[in-house]
Scaffold this motif. Sequence first.
Motif, PDB file in Angstrom:
ATOM      1  N   LEU A  40       0.792  -1.126   0.100  1.00  0.00           N
ATOM      2  CA  LEU A  40      -0.035  -0.032  -0.024  1.00  0.00           C
ATOM      3  C   LEU A  40       0.994   1.363   0.065  1.00  0.00           C
ATOM      4  O   LEU A  40       1.859   1.348   0.694  1.00  0.00           O
ATOM      5  CB  LEU A  40      -0.979  -0.119   1.283  1.00  0.00           C
ATOM      6  N   PRO A  43      -1.127   7.545   2.590  1.00  0.00           N
ATOM      7  CA  PRO A  43      -0.912   8.956   2.897  1.00  0.00           C
ATOM      8  C   PRO A  43      -0.167   9.223   4.006  1.00  0.00           C
ATOM      9  O   PRO A  43       0.403  10.489   4.279  1.00  0.00           O
ATOM     10  CB  PRO A  43      -2.417   9.425   2.754  1.00  0.00           C
ATOM     11  N   LEU A  54      -7.844   6.962   2.397  1.00  0.00           N
ATOM     12  CA  LEU A  54      -6.961   6.594   1.807  1.00  0.00           C
ATOM     13  C   LEU A  54      -6.334   7.297   0.283  1.00  0.00           C
ATOM     14  O   LEU A  54      -6.101   6.802  -0.437  1.00  0.00           O
ATOM     15  CB  LEU A  54      -6.692   5.251   1.558  1.00  0.00           C
ATOM     16  N   ALA A  55      -6.679   8.729   0.569  1.00  0.00           N
ATOM     17  CA  ALA A  55      -6.332   9.497  -0.667  1.00  0.00           C
ATOM     18  C   ALA A  55      -7.114   9.075  -1.802  1.00  0.00           C
ATOM     19  O   ALA A  55      -6.722   9.206  -3.009  1.00  0.00           O
ATOM     20  CB  ALA A  55      -4.822   9.685  -0.828  1.00  0.00           C
ATOM     21  N   GLY A  56      -8.344   8.481  -1.529  1.00  0.00           N
ATOM     22  CA  GLY A  56      -9.079   8.049  -2.623  1.00  0.00           C
ATOM     23  C   GLY A  56      -8.742   6.780  -3.587  1.00  0.00           C
ATOM     24  O   GLY A  56      -9.132   6.617  -4.425  1.00  0.00           O
ATOM     25  N   ARG A  57      -7.938   6.105  -2.686  1.00  0.00           N
ATOM     26  CA  ARG A  57      -7.361   4.504  -3.275  1.00  0.00           C
ATOM     27  C   ARG A  57      -7.859   3.440  -2.847  1.00  0.00           C
ATOM     28  O   ARG A  57      -7.237   2.496  -2.355  1.00  0.00           O
ATOM     29  CB  ARG A  57      -5.823   4.907  -3.208  1.00  0.00           C
ATOM     30  N   CYS A  58      -9.023   3.397  -2.351  1.00  0.00           N
ATOM     31  CA  CYS A  58      -9.643   2.248  -1.560  1.00  0.00           C
ATOM     32  C   CYS A  58      -9.607   1.049  -2.542  1.00  0.00           C
ATOM     33  O   CYS A  58      -9.671  -0.048  -2.076  1.00  0.00           O
ATOM     34  CB  CYS A  58     -11.274   2.757  -1.290  1.00  0.00           C
ATOM     35  N   ALA A  59      -9.786   1.326  -3.892  1.00  0.00           N
ATOM     36  CA  ALA A  59      -9.572  -0.081  -4.737  1.00  0.00           C
ATOM     37  C   ALA A  59      -8.250  -0.640  -4.476  1.00  0.00           C
ATOM     38  O   ALA A  59      -8.363  -1.814  -4.592  1.00  0.00           O
ATOM     39  CB  ALA A  59      -9.783   0.342  -6.284  1.00  0.00           C
ATOM     40  N   ASP A  60      -7.432  -0.200  -4.058  1.00  0.00           N
ATOM     41  CA  ASP A  60      -5.938  -0.583  -3.627  1.00  0.00           C
ATOM     42  C   ASP A  60      -5.995  -1.632  -2.384  1.00  0.00           C
ATOM     43  O   ASP A  60      -4.969  -2.105  -2.115  1.00  0.00           O
ATOM     44  CB  ASP A  60      -4.981   0.335  -3.544  1.00  0.00           C
ATOM     45  N   THR A  69     -10.222  -0.009   7.940  1.00  0.00           N
ATOM     46  CA  THR A  69      -9.364   0.902   6.870  1.00  0.00           C
ATOM     47  C   THR A  69     -10.377   2.181   6.759  1.00  0.00           C
ATOM     48  O   THR A  69     -11.431   2.280   7.164  1.00  0.00           O
ATOM     49  CB  THR A  69      -9.377   0.112   5.477  1.00  0.00           C
ATOM     50  N   CYS A  71     -11.318   3.213   4.301  1.00  0.00           N
ATOM     51  CA  CYS A  71     -12.158   3.047   3.261  1.00  0.00           C
ATOM     52  C   CYS A  71     -13.651   2.688   3.829  1.00  0.00           C
ATOM     53  O   CYS A  71     -14.678   2.665   3.031  1.00  0.00           O
ATOM     54  CB  CYS A  71     -11.885   1.628   2.382  1.00  0.00           C
TER      55      CYS A  71
END
Length: 153
Positions: A40, A43, A54-60, A69, A71
């Motif tokens: 991961l 941030p 998560l700075a818009g990266r929940c798909a990761d 999380t 998310c």
Amino acid sequence: MVSGRWHNAMMYPLMLHHGGLDGAHSGLAPARDVARMNRLVLPFSQGTDADAPLAGRCADVPVDTFAATDCNSRYFQQVAATECPARLDYLMIRDVARHVRVAASELVYTESLDFGAAGSFELSDHFGMSATLHRSAPRNSRRHPRARRSAWP
């Protein structure tokens, strides 16, 4: 004073070692927490990023490893990028006779639900844990005449 998160992190290995317990989630394969965390891009190295989970990266963020999380919208409301993703809940097994096998293990309730006027959000501030266990019959049940009958089928 010991923080709750540190306390939980220390209790898991203590329960495994001194309690003779095994984690159901790790029963199918070795735990992937550290490997997943290392992949991961968080941030946290750039400071608190409370504007987006998560700075818009929940798909990761895999939903098969981390129960807590940013998310999860309810978790995000509470900690907002101040803590790394983590496993919080554990299903523990104590099977000294080795009759129990983990058939499946997963995080559940990972999706937001629509609650009408109240909004769309998760049931809890962290995802649930589920495991399917199979129990085999003891090889020689005559050796243990006082053994209680199991509730397992």
